[in-house]
Design an enzyme around this catalytic site. Sequence first.
Site, PDB file in Angstrom:
ATOM      1  N   GLN A 298      44.986  33.748  29.470  1.00  0.00           N
ATOM      2  CA  GLN A 298      44.514  34.814  28.577  1.00  0.00           C
ATOM      3  C   GLN A 298      43.006  35.015  28.666  1.00  0.00           C
ATOM      4  OE1 GLN A 298      45.831  32.429  25.023  1.00  0.00           O
ATOM      5  NE2 GLN A 298      43.911  33.153  24.159  1.00  0.00           N
TER       6      GLN A 298
ATOM      7  N   CYS B 107      46.706  35.546  22.720  1.00  0.00           N
ATOM      8  CA  CYS B 107      47.860  34.649  22.874  1.00  0.00           C
ATOM      9  C   CYS B 107      49.141  35.290  22.348  1.00  0.00           C
ATOM     10  CB  CYS B 107      47.608  33.348  22.138  1.00  0.00           C
ATOM     11  SG  CYS B 107      47.187  33.590  20.404  1.00  0.00           S
TER      12      CYS B 107
ATOM     13  N   HIS C 164      47.553  30.036  16.747  1.00  0.00           N
ATOM     14  CA  HIS C 164      47.828  30.226  18.165  1.00  0.00           C
ATOM     15  C   HIS C 164      49.309  30.568  18.329  1.00  0.00           C
ATOM     16  CE1 HIS C 164      47.210  29.939  22.391  1.00  0.00           C
ATOM     17  NE2 HIS C 164      47.818  28.782  22.568  1.00  0.00           N
TER      18      HIS C 164
ATOM     19  N   ASN D 192      52.150  27.670  27.473  1.00  0.00           N
ATOM     20  CA  ASN D 192      50.892  28.141  26.908  1.00  0.00           C
ATOM     21  C   ASN D 192      50.306  29.230  27.821  1.00  0.00           C
ATOM     22  OD1 ASN D 192      48.695  28.334  25.217  1.00  0.00           O
ATOM     23  ND2 ASN D 192      48.061  26.193  25.424  1.00  0.00           N
TER      24      ASN D 192
END
Length: 352
Positions: free
Chosen positions: A153, A159, A295, A316
Amino acid sequence: MTMATASASLAVALLFASLLAGTVFSDDIIPIMRIPLLERFHAWQAEYNRTYATPEEFQYRFKVYCENVKFIETMNRAGSSYELGENQFTDLTQEEFEDMYLMKLNEVASAPEAMGQLGTMNAGGTSGGGNTDEAPNYVDWRTKGAVTPVKDQQQCGSCWAFAAVASIEGVHKIKTGRLVSLSEQEIVDCDRGGNDHGCHGGYPSSAMAWVARNGGLTTESDYPYVGRQGQCRRDKLGHHAATIRGVWAVQRNNEAMLERAVAGQPVAVSINASRAFQFYKRGVFSGPCNTSLNHAVTVVGYGADPDGRKYWIVKNSWGQTWGENGYVRLERRVSSREGMCGIAMEPYYPVM
Ligand SMILES: *[C@@H]1O[C@H](CO)[C@@H](O)[C@H](O)[C@H]1NC(C)=O
Ligand SMILES: *[C@@H]1O[C@H](CO)[C@@H](O)[C@H](O)[C@H]1NC(C)=O
Ligand SMILES: *[C@@H]1O[C@H](CO)[C@@H](O)[C@H](O)[C@H]1NC(C)=O
């Protein structure tokens, strides 16, 4: 030299030594005793291609790096189910890291639900996500080819768009047989005016609802990621490489329900990314973290290690150098209903 002056100069020497020792971790100089760390910092800079514009900036970043290395080593010495390590974030304080990479919304913990297309998967029934009644012991959508490579990102709090897109990529592959990397940038640029705010945070659930309203999402290569919010390229809005009908919420604070949902397809969740999480390297992460969510990530499976320690497999969006090639395993079936780092608080998945 008399005995008296000899011991006096020894005393002075000791005093000087202790003063010097006292400065080892002080703020403004690079003491001689830090030279091995200085070499390590240079190696780190080379590995992550990091340069600083001024000597002051260098001094400051070196100090932050030393503090982070100390934190990492202290945590690792304490011994736990996971290890921390240096990564691309080792010259950032927790506050800087939160500003650059995490979401600035205070109300992330209560994602908007009044968006029409949201349904809830209840304890009794399944949702259209293809869940089985009995969730299997082990699920890994990566081995089924339903997960694209880990993305980055960059310095943008997007995110939420990555978590939404990974879950859409997953259901698209499961339903059509084709794994297509989809565009986060289209969401970052074009999903405006509601709950989502480009690089300043947003919600995976409202991003999925936006994709459903738009009628679909284009590919990564058609609308590539640039790491900042820009003008919406409206000519791309009609390029529908994948379509979804809406968004379903998994029953909150129930890891068993989350397992059933993940057995059906990858699921977007929100978590608290703490300082330890910033430096996660490998193993089953078990905190410290709390349930203030900042997040968004995507759960692409779950399992247990040879010691019987249960974990979620989490994709992630911090590139492949973070964690286990971009993934983190978060402890599963913990004593609190919210799950480790709040993972069971806000799970959502798209339906095709
Ligand atoms: C290293 O950083 C410089 C300046 O930011 C950039 O121009 C260069 O392309 C980078 N090199 C690599 C290998 O990433
Ligand atoms: C996440 O948890 C850590 C550890 O409890 C805490 O220090 C941090 O402030 C939390 N993040 C947020 C956004 O509250
Ligand atoms: C998480 O930790 C942060 C920092 O210590 C604190 O501000 C926040 O209130 C905590 N959240 C919860 C839910 O305990």
